[in-house]
Scaffold this motif. Structure first.
Motif, PDB file in Angstrom:
ATOM      1  N   TYR A  41       0.838  -1.200   0.000  1.00 57.02           N
ATOM      2  CA  TYR A  41       0.000   0.000   0.000  1.00 57.02           C
ATOM      3  C   TYR A  41       0.876   1.254   0.000  1.00 57.02           C
ATOM      4  CZ  TYR A  41      -3.563   3.258   1.752  1.00 57.02           C
ATOM      5  OH  TYR A  41      -4.394   4.316   1.921  1.00 57.02           O
ATOM      6  N   GLU A  42       1.945   1.232   0.810  1.00 54.90           N
ATOM      7  CA  GLU A  42       2.879   2.366   0.856  1.00 54.90           C
ATOM      8  C   GLU A  42       3.766   2.404  -0.385  1.00 54.90           C
ATOM      9  OE1 GLU A  42       2.728   4.657   2.954  1.00 54.90           O
ATOM     10  OE2 GLU A  42       1.383   3.741   4.409  1.00 54.90           O
ATOM     11  N   ALA A  43       4.207   1.216  -0.812  1.00 56.31           N
ATOM     12  CA  ALA A  43       5.174   1.145  -1.912  1.00 56.31           C
ATOM     13  C   ALA A  43       4.584   1.605  -3.245  1.00 56.31           C
ATOM     14  CB  ALA A  43       5.706  -0.287  -2.044  1.00 56.31           C
ATOM     15  N   THR A  44       3.260   1.543  -3.352  1.00 54.36           N
ATOM     16  CA  THR A  44       2.623   1.871  -4.634  1.00 54.36           C
ATOM     17  C   THR A  44       2.049   3.291  -4.665  1.00 54.36           C
ATOM     18  OG1 THR A  44       0.633   0.796  -3.801  1.00 54.36           O
ATOM     19  CG2 THR A  44       2.026  -0.510  -5.252  1.00 54.36           C
ATOM     20  N   ARG A  45       2.388   4.085  -3.668  1.00 49.66           N
ATOM     21  CA  ARG A  45       1.857   5.452  -3.610  1.00 49.66           C
ATOM     22  C   ARG A  45       2.186   6.269  -4.852  1.00 49.66           C
ATOM     23  NH1 ARG A  45      -0.674   7.580   0.541  1.00 49.66           N
ATOM     24  NH2 ARG A  45      -0.538   6.430   2.478  1.00 49.66           N
ATOM     25  N   ASP A  46       3.351   5.970  -5.485  1.00 47.18           N
ATOM     26  CA  ASP A  46       3.807   6.783  -6.623  1.00 47.18           C
ATOM     27  C   ASP A  46       3.424   6.198  -7.977  1.00 47.18           C
ATOM     28  OD1 ASP A  46       4.940   8.516  -4.882  1.00 47.18           O
ATOM     29  OD2 ASP A  46       6.987   7.724  -5.071  1.00 47.18           O
ATOM     30  N   VAL A  47       2.605   5.133  -8.011  1.00 50.78           N
ATOM     31  CA  VAL A  47       2.286   4.586  -9.348  1.00 50.78           C
ATOM     32  C   VAL A  47       1.559   5.653 -10.156  1.00 50.78           C
ATOM     33  CG1 VAL A  47       2.248   2.109  -8.776  1.00 50.78           C
ATOM     34  CG2 VAL A  47       0.155   3.458  -8.605  1.00 50.78           C
ATOM     35  N   GLN A  48       1.871   5.649 -11.445  1.00 47.63           N
ATOM     36  CA  GLN A  48       1.338   6.683 -12.327  1.00 47.63           C
ATOM     37  C   GLN A  48      -0.101   6.356 -12.712  1.00 47.63           C
ATOM     38  OE1 GLN A  48       3.212   9.412 -13.419  1.00 47.63           O
ATOM     39  NE2 GLN A  48       4.720   8.694 -11.919  1.00 47.63           N
ATOM     40  N   VAL A  49      -0.966   7.360 -12.592  1.00 50.67           N
ATOM     41  CA  VAL A  49      -2.360   7.184 -13.028  1.00 50.67           C
ATOM     42  C   VAL A  49      -2.737   8.340 -13.956  1.00 50.67           C
ATOM     43  CG1 VAL A  49      -3.146   5.875 -11.009  1.00 50.67           C
ATOM     44  CG2 VAL A  49      -3.180   8.369 -10.923  1.00 50.67           C
ATOM     45  N   GLU A  50      -3.785   8.098 -14.738  1.00 48.42           N
ATOM     46  CA  GLU A  50      -4.273   9.145 -15.634  1.00 48.42           C
ATOM     47  C   GLU A  50      -5.789   9.231 -15.465  1.00 48.42           C
ATOM     48  OE1 GLU A  50      -3.078   7.702 -19.445  1.00 48.42           O
ATOM     49  OE2 GLU A  50      -4.519   6.070 -19.420  1.00 48.42           O
ATOM     50  N   PRO A  51      -6.381  10.366 -15.794  1.00 50.10           N
ATOM     51  CA  PRO A  51      -7.834  10.494 -15.659  1.00 50.10           C
ATOM     52  C   PRO A  51      -8.539   9.454 -16.528  1.00 50.10           C
ATOM     53  CG  PRO A  51      -6.807  12.627 -16.069  1.00 50.10           C
ATOM     54  CD  PRO A  51      -5.741  11.592 -16.289  1.00 50.10           C
ATOM     55  N   HIS A  52      -9.632   8.935 -16.022  1.00 47.93           N
ATOM     56  CA  HIS A  52     -10.378   7.919 -16.771  1.00 47.93           C
ATOM     57  C   HIS A  52     -11.868   8.087 -16.468  1.00 47.93           C
ATOM     58  CE1 HIS A  52     -11.260   4.216 -18.800  1.00 47.93           C
ATOM     59  NE2 HIS A  52     -11.863   3.738 -17.721  1.00 47.93           N
ATOM     60  N   GLU A  53     -12.615   8.243 -17.557  1.00 47.35           N
ATOM     61  CA  GLU A  53     -14.050   8.447 -17.378  1.00 47.35           C
ATOM     62  C   GLU A  53     -14.756   7.108 -17.192  1.00 47.35           C
ATOM     63  OE1 GLU A  53     -17.095  10.417 -20.280  1.00 47.35           O
ATOM     64  OE2 GLU A  53     -15.843  11.968 -19.348  1.00 47.35           O
ATOM     65  N   VAL A  54     -15.679   7.074 -16.234  1.00 50.11           N
ATOM     66  CA  VAL A  54     -16.397   5.836 -15.971  1.00 50.11           C
ATOM     67  C   VAL A  54     -17.889   6.151 -15.834  1.00 50.11           C
ATOM     68  CG1 VAL A  54     -16.049   5.956 -13.449  1.00 50.11           C
ATOM     69  CG2 VAL A  54     -16.444   3.756 -14.527  1.00 50.11           C
ATOM     70  N   ARG A  55     -18.694   5.184 -16.329  1.00 46.48           N
ATOM     71  CA  ARG A  55     -20.135   5.369 -16.240  1.00 46.48           C
ATOM     72  C   ARG A  55     -20.641   4.526 -15.069  1.00 46.48           C
ATOM     73  NH1 ARG A  55     -23.516   7.357 -19.892  1.00 46.48           N
ATOM     74  NH2 ARG A  55     -25.677   6.681 -19.860  1.00 46.48           N
ATOM     75  N   THR A  56     -21.152   5.156 -14.050  1.00 49.96           N
ATOM     76  CA  THR A  56     -21.738   4.420 -12.924  1.00 49.96           C
ATOM     77  C   THR A  56     -23.211   4.157 -13.249  1.00 49.96           C
ATOM     78  OG1 THR A  56     -22.676   6.205 -11.588  1.00 49.96           O
ATOM     79  CG2 THR A  56     -20.279   5.933 -11.480  1.00 49.96           C
ATOM     80  N   PRO A  57     -23.910   3.365 -12.453  1.00 50.53           N
ATOM     81  CA  PRO A  57     -25.350   3.178 -12.701  1.00 50.53           C
ATOM     82  C   PRO A  57     -26.132   4.485 -12.571  1.00 50.53           C
ATOM     83  CG  PRO A  57     -24.520   1.446 -11.269  1.00 50.53           C
ATOM     84  CD  PRO A  57     -23.418   2.456 -11.393  1.00 50.53           C
ATOM     85  N   VAL A  58     -25.508   5.519 -12.006  1.00 47.71           N
ATOM     86  CA  VAL A  58     -26.207   6.779 -11.735  1.00 47.71           C
ATOM     87  C   VAL A  58     -25.819   7.892 -12.698  1.00 47.71           C
ATOM     88  CG1 VAL A  58     -26.649   8.521  -9.948  1.00 47.71           C
ATOM     89  CG2 VAL A  58     -26.308   6.120  -9.295  1.00 47.71           C
TER      90      VAL A  58
END
Ligand SMILES: O=P(O)(O)OC[C@H]1O[C@H](OP(=O)(O)OP(=O)(O)O)[C@H](O)[C@@H]1O
Ligand SMILES: O=c1cc[nH]c(=O)[nH]1
Ligand SMILES: [Mg+2]
Length: 211
Positions: A41-58
Protein backbone atom coordinates in the motif's frame (compact mmCIF):
# COMPACT_ATOMS: atom_id res chain seq x y z
CA UNK A 1 17.56 6.90 -1.98
CA UNK A 2 14.31 7.46 -0.17
CA UNK A 3 13.48 5.34 2.87
CA UNK A 4 9.96 4.71 4.08
CA UNK A 5 9.53 2.85 7.36
CA UNK A 6 5.95 1.64 7.81
CA UNK A 7 4.68 3.06 11.05
CA UNK A 8 1.57 1.03 11.80
CA UNK A 9 0.57 -1.02 14.85
CA UNK A 10 -0.61 -3.94 12.69
CA UNK A 11 2.75 -4.09 10.96
CA UNK A 12 4.57 -4.04 14.31
CA UNK A 13 2.26 -6.71 15.72
CA UNK A 14 2.70 -9.10 12.79
CA UNK A 15 6.44 -8.47 12.67
CA UNK A 16 6.79 -9.41 16.34
CA UNK A 17 5.17 -12.82 15.71
CA UNK A 18 7.37 -13.24 12.64
CA UNK A 19 10.50 -12.68 14.70
CA UNK A 20 9.48 -15.27 17.30
CA UNK A 21 11.63 -18.38 16.84
CA UNK A 22 8.62 -20.56 17.76
CA UNK A 23 6.58 -19.36 14.74
CA UNK A 24 6.26 -22.30 12.34
CA UNK A 25 6.64 -22.12 8.54
CA UNK A 26 2.93 -22.05 7.62
CA UNK A 27 2.33 -19.16 10.04
CA UNK A 28 5.53 -17.44 8.89
CA UNK A 29 4.41 -17.62 5.24
CA UNK A 30 0.97 -16.25 6.06
CA UNK A 31 2.42 -13.36 8.08
CA UNK A 32 4.89 -12.45 5.33
CA UNK A 33 1.99 -12.39 2.89
CA UNK A 34 -0.09 -10.14 5.16
CA UNK A 35 2.85 -7.81 5.86
CA UNK A 36 3.63 -7.41 2.18
CA UNK A 37 0.07 -6.41 1.45
CA UNK A 38 0.35 -3.67 4.07
CA UNK A 39 3.76 -2.54 2.75
CA UNK A 40 2.54 -2.67 -0.84
CA UNK A 41 0.00 0.00 0.00
CA UNK A 42 2.88 2.37 0.86
CA UNK A 43 5.17 1.14 -1.91
CA UNK A 44 2.62 1.87 -4.63
CA UNK A 45 1.86 5.45 -3.61
CA UNK A 46 3.81 6.78 -6.62
CA UNK A 47 2.29 4.59 -9.35
CA UNK A 48 1.34 6.68 -12.33
CA UNK A 49 -2.36 7.18 -13.03
CA UNK A 50 -4.27 9.14 -15.63
CA UNK A 51 -7.83 10.49 -15.66
CA UNK A 52 -10.38 7.92 -16.77
CA UNK A 53 -14.05 8.45 -17.38
CA UNK A 54 -16.40 5.84 -15.97
CA UNK A 55 -20.14 5.37 -16.24
CA UNK A 56 -21.74 4.42 -12.92
CA UNK A 57 -25.35 3.18 -12.70
CA UNK A 58 -26.21 6.78 -11.73
CA UNK A 59 -24.05 9.09 -13.81
CA UNK A 60 -20.73 9.56 -15.53
CA UNK A 61 -17.69 10.61 -13.51
CA UNK A 62 -13.95 10.96 -13.94
CA UNK A 63 -11.76 8.64 -11.94
CA UNK A 64 -8.25 7.38 -12.67
CA UNK A 65 -6.57 4.31 -14.12
CA UNK A 66 -2.98 3.17 -14.02
CA UNK A 67 -0.97 4.26 -17.01
CA UNK A 68 1.11 1.94 -19.14
CA UNK A 69 3.74 0.55 -19.29
CA UNK A 70 2.83 -2.04 -16.66
CA UNK A 71 4.96 -2.21 -13.54
CA UNK A 72 7.37 -5.11 -13.14
CA UNK A 73 7.47 -7.06 -9.87
CA UNK A 74 10.69 -8.99 -9.21
CA UNK A 75 10.97 -11.39 -6.28
CA UNK A 76 14.59 -12.11 -5.37
CA UNK A 77 14.76 -15.88 -4.92
CA UNK A 78 14.40 -17.68 -2.66
CA UNK A 79 13.02 -15.61 0.18
CA UNK A 80 11.50 -12.89 -2.01
CA UNK A 81 9.17 -15.48 -3.52
CA UNK A 82 7.25 -15.48 -0.25
CA UNK A 83 6.33 -11.85 -0.97
CA UNK A 84 5.08 -12.26 -4.52
CA UNK A 85 1.42 -13.11 -3.93
CA UNK A 86 0.99 -10.28 -1.43
CA UNK A 87 2.39 -7.78 -3.92
CA UNK A 88 0.52 -8.97 -7.00
CA UNK A 89 -2.72 -8.96 -5.02
CA UNK A 90 -2.45 -5.17 -5.11
CA UNK A 91 -0.91 -5.01 -8.58
CA UNK A 92 -2.72 -7.81 -10.44
CA UNK A 93 -1.79 -6.49 -13.89
CA UNK A 94 1.95 -6.29 -13.15
CA UNK A 95 4.40 -8.42 -15.07
CA UNK A 96 6.63 -10.67 -12.97
CA UNK A 97 10.37 -11.16 -13.53
CA UNK A 98 12.77 -13.25 -11.47
CA UNK A 99 16.22 -12.83 -9.98
CA UNK A 100 17.99 -15.63 -8.13
CA UNK A 101 20.76 -14.44 -5.83
CA UNK A 102 22.41 -16.26 -2.98
CA UNK A 103 24.75 -14.77 -0.46
CA UNK A 104 28.04 -16.62 0.02
CA UNK A 105 28.15 -17.65 3.68
CA UNK A 106 31.82 -16.69 4.11
CA UNK A 107 32.35 -13.65 1.92
CA UNK A 108 28.73 -12.36 2.17
CA UNK A 109 28.94 -11.53 -1.55
CA UNK A 110 25.76 -12.08 -3.55
CA UNK A 111 26.12 -14.73 -6.30
CA UNK A 112 23.61 -14.66 -9.18
CA UNK A 113 22.15 -18.00 -10.33
CA UNK A 114 19.06 -16.80 -12.21
CA UNK A 115 18.15 -13.71 -14.21
CA UNK A 116 14.81 -13.68 -16.02
CA UNK A 117 14.01 -10.04 -16.63
CA UNK A 118 12.48 -8.38 -19.70
CA UNK A 119 15.19 -7.05 -22.02
CA UNK A 120 13.96 -3.47 -22.03
CA UNK A 121 12.81 -1.85 -18.80
CA UNK A 122 12.76 1.70 -20.13
CA UNK A 123 9.97 3.64 -18.46
CA UNK A 124 8.95 0.70 -16.25
CA UNK A 125 8.47 1.02 -12.50
CA UNK A 126 10.25 -1.97 -10.95
CA UNK A 127 9.32 -3.40 -7.55
CA UNK A 128 12.05 -5.58 -6.04
CA UNK A 129 10.89 -7.96 -3.31
CA UNK A 130 13.28 -9.31 -0.67
CA UNK A 131 12.43 -9.68 3.03
CA UNK A 132 15.97 -9.02 4.27
CA UNK A 133 18.30 -6.10 3.49
CA UNK A 134 21.42 -7.04 5.48
CA UNK A 135 24.80 -5.97 4.01
CA UNK A 136 22.91 -4.51 1.04
CA UNK A 137 24.97 -6.49 -1.49
CA UNK A 138 21.98 -8.41 -2.86
CA UNK A 139 19.82 -5.34 -3.32
CA UNK A 140 22.63 -3.33 -4.95
CA UNK A 141 23.19 -6.18 -7.42
CA UNK A 142 19.46 -6.36 -8.19
CA UNK A 143 19.23 -2.58 -8.71
CA UNK A 144 22.24 -2.77 -11.05
CA UNK A 145 20.52 -5.48 -13.15
CA UNK A 146 17.31 -3.51 -13.66
CA UNK A 147 19.20 -0.24 -14.13
CA UNK A 148 21.32 -1.86 -16.86
CA UNK A 149 18.08 -2.66 -18.73
CA UNK A 150 16.84 0.90 -18.56
CA UNK A 151 14.71 1.10 -15.42
CA UNK A 152 15.02 4.39 -13.57
CA UNK A 153 12.25 4.04 -11.01
CA UNK A 154 12.88 1.26 -8.49
CA UNK A 155 11.06 0.47 -5.28
CA UNK A 156 12.45 -2.21 -2.98
CA UNK A 157 9.97 -3.76 -0.57
CA UNK A 158 11.69 -5.40 2.41
CA UNK A 159 10.57 -6.55 5.82
CA UNK A 160 13.75 -5.79 7.77
CA UNK A 161 16.79 -3.66 6.99
CA UNK A 162 20.08 -3.14 8.81
CA UNK A 163 21.41 0.43 9.01
CA UNK A 164 24.71 -0.78 7.51
CA UNK A 165 22.95 -2.15 4.43
CA UNK A 166 20.83 0.95 3.94
CA UNK A 167 24.02 3.04 3.87
CA UNK A 168 25.56 0.69 1.28
CA UNK A 169 22.50 0.97 -0.97
CA UNK A 170 22.38 4.73 -0.55
CA UNK A 171 26.08 5.07 -1.44
CA UNK A 172 25.71 2.74 -4.42
CA UNK A 173 22.69 4.35 -6.04
CA UNK A 174 23.54 7.97 -5.33
CA UNK A 175 21.43 10.12 -7.61
CA UNK A 176 21.45 7.60 -10.48
CA UNK A 177 17.93 6.36 -10.12
CA UNK A 178 14.77 7.12 -8.27
CA UNK A 179 15.20 4.41 -5.63
CA UNK A 180 12.81 3.99 -2.77
CA UNK A 181 13.13 1.39 0.01
CA UNK A 182 9.97 0.51 1.93
CA UNK A 183 10.52 -1.52 5.09
CA UNK A 184 8.50 -2.73 8.05
CA UNK A 185 11.38 -1.90 10.42
CA UNK A 186 15.03 -0.85 10.55
CA UNK A 187 16.80 -3.09 13.06
CA UNK A 188 19.85 -2.38 15.24
CA UNK A 189 22.83 -3.83 13.39
CA UNK A 190 24.46 -6.83 11.73
CA UNK A 191 26.22 -9.56 13.70
CA UNK A 192 29.55 -11.21 12.79
CA UNK A 193 27.74 -13.53 10.34
CA UNK A 194 26.08 -10.53 8.69
CA UNK A 195 22.69 -11.51 10.09
CA UNK A 196 20.30 -8.78 11.08
CA UNK A 197 19.99 -8.21 14.87
CA UNK A 198 17.47 -8.75 16.40
CA UNK A 199 16.13 -9.86 13.00
CA UNK A 200 14.21 -13.04 12.39
CA UNK A 201 16.94 -15.47 11.35
CA UNK A 202 17.26 -16.86 7.82
CA UNK A 203 14.10 -15.76 6.05
CA UNK A 204 14.40 -18.36 3.27
CA UNK A 205 14.84 -21.22 5.72
CA UNK A 206 11.94 -20.06 7.86
CA UNK A 207 9.65 -19.61 4.87
CA UNK A 208 10.40 -22.98 3.38
CA UNK A 209 10.78 -25.06 6.51
CA UNK A 210 14.54 -25.63 6.40
CA UNK A 211 15.46 -25.71 10.09
O1 LIG B 1 21.81 -7.77 2.14
P1 LIG B 1 22.57 -9.03 1.96
O2 LIG B 1 23.73 -9.16 2.92
O3 LIG B 1 22.99 -9.28 0.55
O4 LIG B 1 21.64 -10.23 2.40
C1 LIG B 1 20.30 -10.30 2.13
C2 LIG B 1 19.99 -11.51 1.31
O5 LIG B 1 20.21 -12.71 2.07
C3 LIG B 1 19.06 -13.52 2.01
O6 LIG B 1 19.09 -14.38 0.93
P2 LIG B 1 20.01 -15.69 0.90
O7 LIG B 1 21.33 -15.39 0.32
O8 LIG B 1 20.01 -16.33 2.25
O9 LIG B 1 19.24 -16.59 -0.13
P3 LIG B 1 17.84 -17.33 0.04
O10 LIG B 1 16.79 -16.29 -0.15
O11 LIG B 1 17.86 -18.35 -1.01
O12 LIG B 1 17.78 -17.92 1.43
C4 LIG B 1 17.95 -12.53 1.86
O13 LIG B 1 16.77 -13.09 1.38
C5 LIG B 1 18.53 -11.51 0.93
O14 LIG B 1 18.38 -11.85 -0.42
O1 LIG C 1 19.43 -11.76 8.94
C1 LIG C 1 19.49 -12.18 7.77
C2 LIG C 1 20.47 -11.73 6.85
C3 LIG C 1 20.46 -12.21 5.57
N1 LIG C 1 19.53 -13.11 5.21
C4 LIG C 1 18.57 -13.55 6.07
O2 LIG C 1 17.73 -14.37 5.71
N2 LIG C 1 18.59 -13.07 7.31
MG1 LIG D 1 18.68 -17.46 3.11
Amino acid sequence: MRLHVADHPLVAHKLTILRDERTDSPTFRRLVDELVTLLAYEATRDVQVEPHEVRTPVTTTTGVRMTSPRPLVVPILRAGLGMLDGMTRLLPTAEVGFLGLQRDEKTFQAVTYANRLPEDLTGRHVFLLDPMLATGGTLVAAIDYVFARGAREVTAVCLLAAPEGLRVVDDAVGDRVDVQVVVAAVDERLNEKAYIVPGLGDAGDRLYGVV
